[in-house]
Motif scaffolding. Structure first.
Motif, PDB file in Angstrom:
ATOM      1  N   TYR A   1       4.483  -3.827  -6.411  1.00  0.00           N
ATOM      2  CA  TYR A   1       3.611  -5.000  -6.318  1.00  0.00           C
ATOM      3  C   TYR A   1       4.502  -6.231  -6.459  1.00  0.00           C
ATOM      4  O   TYR A   1       4.934  -6.581  -7.550  1.00  0.00           O
ATOM      5  CB  TYR A   1       2.543  -4.953  -7.408  1.00  0.00           C
TER       6      TYR A   1
ATOM      7  N   ALA B   1      11.637  -2.357  -1.825  1.00  0.00           N
ATOM      8  CA  ALA B   1      10.825  -1.135  -1.885  1.00  0.00           C
ATOM      9  C   ALA B   1      11.720   0.100  -1.800  1.00  0.00           C
ATOM     10  O   ALA B   1      11.540   1.058  -2.568  1.00  0.00           O
ATOM     11  CB  ALA B   1       9.785  -1.130  -0.764  1.00  0.00           C
TER      12      ALA B   1
ATOM     13  N   VAL C   1       4.818   2.862  -1.270  1.00  0.00           N
ATOM     14  CA  VAL C   1       3.702   1.977  -0.957  1.00  0.00           C
ATOM     15  C   VAL C   1       3.957   0.598  -1.565  1.00  0.00           C
ATOM     16  O   VAL C   1       4.484   0.482  -2.674  1.00  0.00           O
ATOM     17  CB  VAL C   1       2.355   2.573  -1.449  1.00  0.00           C
ATOM     18  N   ILE C   2       3.601  -0.420  -0.801  1.00  0.00           N
ATOM     19  CA  ILE C   2       3.626  -1.804  -1.274  1.00  0.00           C
ATOM     20  C   ILE C   2       2.176  -2.200  -1.500  1.00  0.00           C
ATOM     21  O   ILE C   2       1.327  -2.010  -0.615  1.00  0.00           O
ATOM     22  CB  ILE C   2       4.294  -2.740  -0.238  1.00  0.00           C
TER      23      ILE C   2
ATOM     24  N   ARG D   1      -0.550  -5.116  -2.201  1.00  0.00           N
ATOM     25  CA  ARG D   1      -0.754  -6.552  -2.047  1.00  0.00           C
ATOM     26  C   ARG D   1      -2.203  -6.894  -2.356  1.00  0.00           C
ATOM     27  O   ARG D   1      -3.110  -6.137  -2.024  1.00  0.00           O
ATOM     28  CB  ARG D   1      -0.414  -6.988  -0.608  1.00  0.00           C
TER      29      ARG D   1
ATOM     30  N   GLU E   1      -0.471 -11.727   5.485  1.00  0.00           N
ATOM     31  CA  GLU E   1      -0.104 -10.361   5.108  1.00  0.00           C
ATOM     32  C   GLU E   1      -0.052  -9.437   6.324  1.00  0.00           C
ATOM     33  O   GLU E   1       0.782  -8.542   6.390  1.00  0.00           O
ATOM     34  CB  GLU E   1      -1.071  -9.812   4.060  1.00  0.00           C
TER      35      GLU E   1
ATOM     36  N   VAL F   1       3.090  -7.086   7.236  1.00  0.00           N
ATOM     37  CA  VAL F   1       3.010  -5.633   7.399  1.00  0.00           C
ATOM     38  C   VAL F   1       3.662  -5.219   8.714  1.00  0.00           C
ATOM     39  O   VAL F   1       4.425  -4.251   8.768  1.00  0.00           O
ATOM     40  CB  VAL F   1       1.552  -5.132   7.335  1.00  0.00           C
TER      41      VAL F   1
ATOM     42  N   ASN G   1       7.393  -5.496   8.281  1.00  0.00           N
ATOM     43  CA  ASN G   1       7.890  -4.456   7.375  1.00  0.00           C
ATOM     44  C   ASN G   1       7.857  -3.080   8.037  1.00  0.00           C
ATOM     45  O   ASN G   1       8.788  -2.290   7.890  1.00  0.00           O
ATOM     46  CB  ASN G   1       7.111  -4.446   6.066  1.00  0.00           C
ATOM     47  N   ARG G   2       6.795  -2.794   8.792  1.00  0.00           N
ATOM     48  CA  ARG G   2       6.698  -1.490   9.467  1.00  0.00           C
ATOM     49  C   ARG G   2       7.765  -1.356  10.552  1.00  0.00           C
ATOM     50  O   ARG G   2       8.249  -0.257  10.810  1.00  0.00           O
ATOM     51  CB  ARG G   2       5.303  -1.268  10.025  1.00  0.00           C
TER      52      ARG G   2
ATOM     53  N   GLU H   1       4.199   2.379   3.358  1.00  0.00           N
ATOM     54  CA  GLU H   1       2.863   1.867   3.675  1.00  0.00           C
ATOM     55  C   GLU H   1       2.554   0.624   2.838  1.00  0.00           C
ATOM     56  O   GLU H   1       3.112   0.443   1.756  1.00  0.00           O
ATOM     57  CB  GLU H   1       1.797   2.928   3.378  1.00  0.00           C
ATOM     58  N   THR H   2       1.650  -0.180   3.321  1.00  0.00           N
ATOM     59  CA  THR H   2       1.140  -1.322   2.557  1.00  0.00           C
ATOM     60  C   THR H   2      -0.338  -1.098   2.323  1.00  0.00           C
ATOM     61  O   THR H   2      -1.075  -0.739   3.245  1.00  0.00           O
ATOM     62  CB  THR H   2       1.357  -2.648   3.320  1.00  0.00           C
TER      63      THR H   2
ATOM     64  N   PHE I   1      -3.792  -2.918   0.718  1.00  0.00           N
ATOM     65  CA  PHE I   1      -4.382  -4.182   0.295  1.00  0.00           C
ATOM     66  C   PHE I   1      -5.519  -3.924  -0.683  1.00  0.00           C
ATOM     67  O   PHE I   1      -6.374  -3.083  -0.426  1.00  0.00           O
ATOM     68  CB  PHE I   1      -4.940  -4.949   1.498  1.00  0.00           C
TER      69      PHE I   1
END
Length: 164
Positions: free
Chosen positions: A6, A82, A89-90, A92, A103, A107, A110-111, A118-119, A121
């Motif tokens: 986080y 990460a 997992v991130i 947010r 966001e 994502v 980041n992907r 994974e992110t 929410f």
């Protein structure tokens, strides 16, 4: 072991952050709270102060939830942070549509850098949707009452920082 990250600047840590941390603990075995250095934002609190603030406020949450909470300062790319902490997992928090738009872009980037992370929410609780660190600092600077937004310890830290 499920490890989540986080990230944020947490300048200062407020009830919205605490809510996401508490709820994030239900998703992972270890929650790493990444305290971003981000010199561009010109934080009120030093990195050390923010790390200490997060540690002290989150220690009871870890004890209550049985989740290991680790505080980790970082200045590199979020996806690299990460990887560094072994997060799969991130996590947010989202308050409003404007948060989602930003966001959503993050994502995607980041992907493209690492599609194995994974992110997730978490929507802000209704009572926390208006809270933003920037606004908390503004209220405190103008001698307003921030009791509804931060813990007593953070309120005291804000008062001390703004009077020194």
């Amino acid at each position: 072991m499920r490890i989540g990250l986080y990230p944020g600047t947490f300048d200062p840590l407020h009830h919205g952050h605490i809510d996401i941390i508490r709820r994030g603990c239900t998703l992972v075995d270890r929650l790493v709270i990444g305290v971003a250095i981000n010199r561009d934002k010109g934080p009120l609190f030093s990195l050390e102060e923010r790390v200490d603030m997060v540690k002290s406020q989150c220690e009871p949450i870890g004890a209550q939830t049985g989740t290991e909470i680790v505080v980790h300062p970082f200045e590199n790319l979020l996806i690299d942070c990460a990887r560094d902490v072994g997060a799969g997992v991130i996590i947010r928090g989202l308050r409003a549509v404007a948060d989602f738009e930003y966001e959503f872009q993050m994502v995607g980037m980041n992907r493209s850098l690492d599609n194995t992370i994974e992110t997730v929410f978490l929507m802000a609780d209704a009572k926390n949707q208006a809270i933003a660190s920037k606004l908390v600092k503004e209220i405190a600077r103008l001698h307003g009452d921030v009791t509804k937004f931060v813990s007593p310890a953070v309120k005291l830290a804000l008062a001390e920082k703004l009077t020194s």
